[in-house]
Design an enzyme around this catalytic site. Sequence first.
Site, PDB file in Angstrom:
ATOM      1  N   CYS A 101       0.853  -1.190   0.000  1.00  0.00           N
ATOM      2  CA  CYS A 101       0.000   0.000   0.000  1.00  0.00           C
ATOM      3  C   CYS A 101       0.888   1.239   0.000  1.00  0.00           C
ATOM      4  O   CYS A 101       1.852   1.298   0.767  1.00  0.00           O
ATOM      5  CB  CYS A 101      -0.895  -0.016   1.237  1.00  0.00           C
ATOM      6  SG  CYS A 101      -2.004   1.392   1.316  1.00  0.00           S
ATOM      7  N   HIS A 143      -9.245  -3.780  -2.124  1.00  0.00           N
ATOM      8  CA  HIS A 143      -8.265  -2.968  -1.390  1.00  0.00           C
ATOM      9  C   HIS A 143      -8.671  -1.482  -1.416  1.00  0.00           C
ATOM     10  O   HIS A 143      -8.651  -0.809  -0.381  1.00  0.00           O
ATOM     11  CB  HIS A 143      -6.881  -3.180  -2.032  1.00  0.00           C
ATOM     12  CG  HIS A 143      -5.760  -2.429  -1.403  1.00  0.00           C
ATOM     13  ND1 HIS A 143      -4.707  -3.065  -0.764  1.00  0.00           N
ATOM     14  CD2 HIS A 143      -5.499  -1.098  -1.308  1.00  0.00           C
ATOM     15  CE1 HIS A 143      -3.865  -2.144  -0.302  1.00  0.00           C
ATOM     16  NE2 HIS A 143      -4.323  -0.943  -0.619  1.00  0.00           N
ATOM     17  N   GLU A 144      -9.065  -0.992  -2.592  1.00  0.00           N
ATOM     18  CA  GLU A 144      -9.384   0.445  -2.724  1.00  0.00           C
ATOM     19  C   GLU A 144     -10.730   0.790  -2.074  1.00  0.00           C
ATOM     20  O   GLU A 144     -10.856   1.853  -1.459  1.00  0.00           O
ATOM     21  CB  GLU A 144      -9.376   0.876  -4.197  1.00  0.00           C
ATOM     22  CG  GLU A 144      -8.048   0.678  -4.921  1.00  0.00           C
ATOM     23  CD  GLU A 144      -6.836   1.207  -4.182  1.00  0.00           C
ATOM     24  OE1 GLU A 144      -6.951   2.221  -3.466  1.00  0.00           O
ATOM     25  OE2 GLU A 144      -5.762   0.580  -4.285  1.00  0.00           O
ATOM     26  N   HIS A 147     -10.163   1.140   1.457  1.00  0.00           N
ATOM     27  CA  HIS A 147      -9.573   2.445   1.799  1.00  0.00           C
ATOM     28  C   HIS A 147     -10.648   3.497   2.065  1.00  0.00           C
ATOM     29  O   HIS A 147     -10.607   4.175   3.095  1.00  0.00           O
ATOM     30  CB  HIS A 147      -8.685   2.961   0.661  1.00  0.00           C
ATOM     31  CG  HIS A 147      -7.246   2.577   0.789  1.00  0.00           C
ATOM     32  ND1 HIS A 147      -6.528   2.772   1.943  1.00  0.00           N
ATOM     33  CD2 HIS A 147      -6.376   2.022  -0.092  1.00  0.00           C
ATOM     34  CE1 HIS A 147      -5.286   2.350   1.761  1.00  0.00           C
ATOM     35  NE2 HIS A 147      -5.162   1.880   0.543  1.00  0.00           N
TER      36      HIS A 147
HETATM   37 NI    NI Z   1      -3.530   0.986  -0.382  1.00  0.00          NI
END
Ligand code: NI
Length: 180
Positions: A101, A143-144, A147
């Site tokens: 990341c 993953h995004e 976030h």
């Molecule tokens: Ni990331």
Amino acid sequence: MKLQIVKIGFPVLRKKTEKIDTAVLPDKKFKQLIKEMIKTMHKMDGVGLAANQVGLDMQLITLECKANSRYPEAHDFPLEVWINPRILKYSAEKEEDWEGCLSIPGYRGVVPRSKWVTFEALTPEGERVEKTVSGFHARVIQHEVDHINGFFYMDRMKDLKRWFHLDEFNHLLNSHISDK
Ligand code: NI
């Protein structure tokens, strides 16, 4: 507009970010922001970037994968920009792979993720889309979207013993290559 990547510990990375009001989509400034996000993602050799990683409290993500130095074996997918993305369905079947990341530079961890996901989002033009993606593409979406909801990949890890400093990750990678 110069964007700066913020790192773990910066408060907006740990909150559920604000939905984007579609009224802003036609704004020149907003379009410029999207361009700068893409530029920043490319410059950092990332495969994805969420707006809160550049300190902005909004639900905007960019992703793209061309084989690069950080993800040499990954499967390619084209550039995507999504507004207010939300995952509707996660496959029960999961697979493990390494993730890193840009907000946690210098580390890699093994993260289980659903093999495929169905998500909905708006395009930068405001059109609603629903898509099912699989493999590495699905991993990056997860993953995004994590976030913009305030989560990091370590929150999804099952075994923190497989959280590595990049130097040790590279040693592991090199020893695998020399084994072949
Ligand atoms: Ni990331």
